[in-house]
Design an enzyme around this catalytic site. Structure first.
Site, PDB file in Angstrom:
ATOM      1  N   ASP A 214       1.583   2.586 -51.654  1.00 43.85           N
ATOM      2  CA  ASP A 214       1.241   3.165 -50.352  1.00 43.85           C
ATOM      3  C   ASP A 214       1.427   4.674 -50.381  1.00 43.85           C
ATOM      4  O   ASP A 214       2.187   5.197 -51.199  1.00 43.85           O
ATOM      5  CB  ASP A 214       2.182   2.627 -49.253  1.00 43.85           C
ATOM      6  CG  ASP A 214       2.157   1.123 -49.173  1.00 43.85           C
ATOM      7  OD1 ASP A 214       1.146   0.520 -49.555  1.00 43.85           O
ATOM      8  OD2 ASP A 214       3.181   0.562 -48.727  1.00 43.85           O
ATOM      9  N   LYS A 215       0.788   5.325 -49.430  1.00 43.54           N
ATOM     10  CA  LYS A 215       0.850   6.795 -49.362  1.00 43.54           C
ATOM     11  C   LYS A 215       2.298   7.314 -49.427  1.00 43.54           C
ATOM     12  O   LYS A 215       2.590   8.280 -50.111  1.00 43.54           O
ATOM     13  CB  LYS A 215       0.169   7.246 -48.069  1.00 43.54           C
ATOM     14  CG  LYS A 215       0.087   8.731 -47.904  1.00 43.54           C
ATOM     15  CD  LYS A 215      -0.760   9.071 -46.684  1.00 43.54           C
ATOM     16  CE  LYS A 215      -0.747  10.555 -46.404  1.00 43.54           C
ATOM     17  NZ  LYS A 215      -1.517  10.915 -45.226  1.00 43.54           N
TER      18      LYS A 215
END
Ligand code: URA
Length: 238
Positions: A105-106
């Protein structure tokens, strides 16, 4: 491979531009002889382009220390940074170009593998291969004690999923910190597992994939290095 296809494969130019590239004398055999015919069969390891060897002629296999704030995608919303910006620019022009071996994820940091070898990417992301991924986390609320047994039971069914998660190993350092080792790569898996026991994740970091550990690779955030893909040839037990 044809000389024009080789220039495209390794990201130097488009097929249309290859003719001009070859005519301009940019491509030579290592013995110094010029290659000007687009149809000539050539071997990447035997070629110099602009006097330099072709980087990673046998394919790209790299480990990257992903910093927070980067997305694992070739396209990003305006304002978002892409992990490919941390790698040599020409790599995204290669065909095939490197892909992430399972996304982070970011805001997740840590070990991320990238490769342009489709079979390698598929093998490592296939749930059948069962490569372990070790994450360290911090949660917003205490992780209940019974979570370890639930995660290891193989009976945790995440919202919207049809099959329960494979057994996963939870080790708590204190009430809100610990390590979770999983053998799959479901969408937001670690965050969803911990949210399912009432402990939303506030920090997530991938420490290891199989026997490859970020601390032994000694990569600072944003740094990468090439790896030996054969280290993943054997699944491991815990
Ligand atoms: N699990 C998650 O929830 N996020 C990641 O980035 C990786 C695993």
């Amino acid at each position: 491979m044809r000389a024009d296809a080789l220039l495209v494969r390794y990201g130097y130019c488009t097929r249309r531009e290859a003719f001009a590239w070859l005519r301009a004398g940019n491509v030579r055999n290592k013995d110094g002889s010029l290659i000007t015919s687009p149809a000539l069969q050539v071997e990447a390891r035997e070629i110099l382009v602009n006097g330099k060897e072709i980087p990673f002629p046998n394919g790209i296999y790299v480990a990257l220390h992903k910093p927070a704030g980067y997305v694992c995608s070739h396209v990003a919303e305006t304002g978002s940074k892409r992990i490919f910006e941390l790698l040599p620019e020409k790599w995204e022009r290669r065909n095939p170009c490197p892909e992430c071996v399972g996304r982070l994820d970011k805001n997740t940091t840590g070990l991320l593998l990238l490769s342009d070898d489709g079979a390698f990417v598929h093998r490592l992301t296939s749930p059948r291969w069962h490569v372990t991924k070790v994450y360290s986390f911090k949660t917003e609320a205490p992780v209940p004690e019974e979570a370890a047994a639930l995660f290891m039971s193989g009976e945790l069914l995440l919202k919207g999923e049809r099959t329960p998660c494979l057994p996963a190993q939870l080790e708590l350092t204190d009430a809100t910190h610990g390590h979770l080792t999983v053998k799959e790569g479901r969408y937001h898996q670690v965050r969803r597992m911990l949210a399912a026991v009432g402990a939303p994740v506030v920090q997530l970091h991938r420490e290891a994939i199989g026997s490859l550990r970020l601390d032994t690779l000694k990569l600072a955030p944003g740094e990468w290095r090439s790896i030996d893909p054969t280290v993943f040839e054997h699944g491991e037990e815990w």
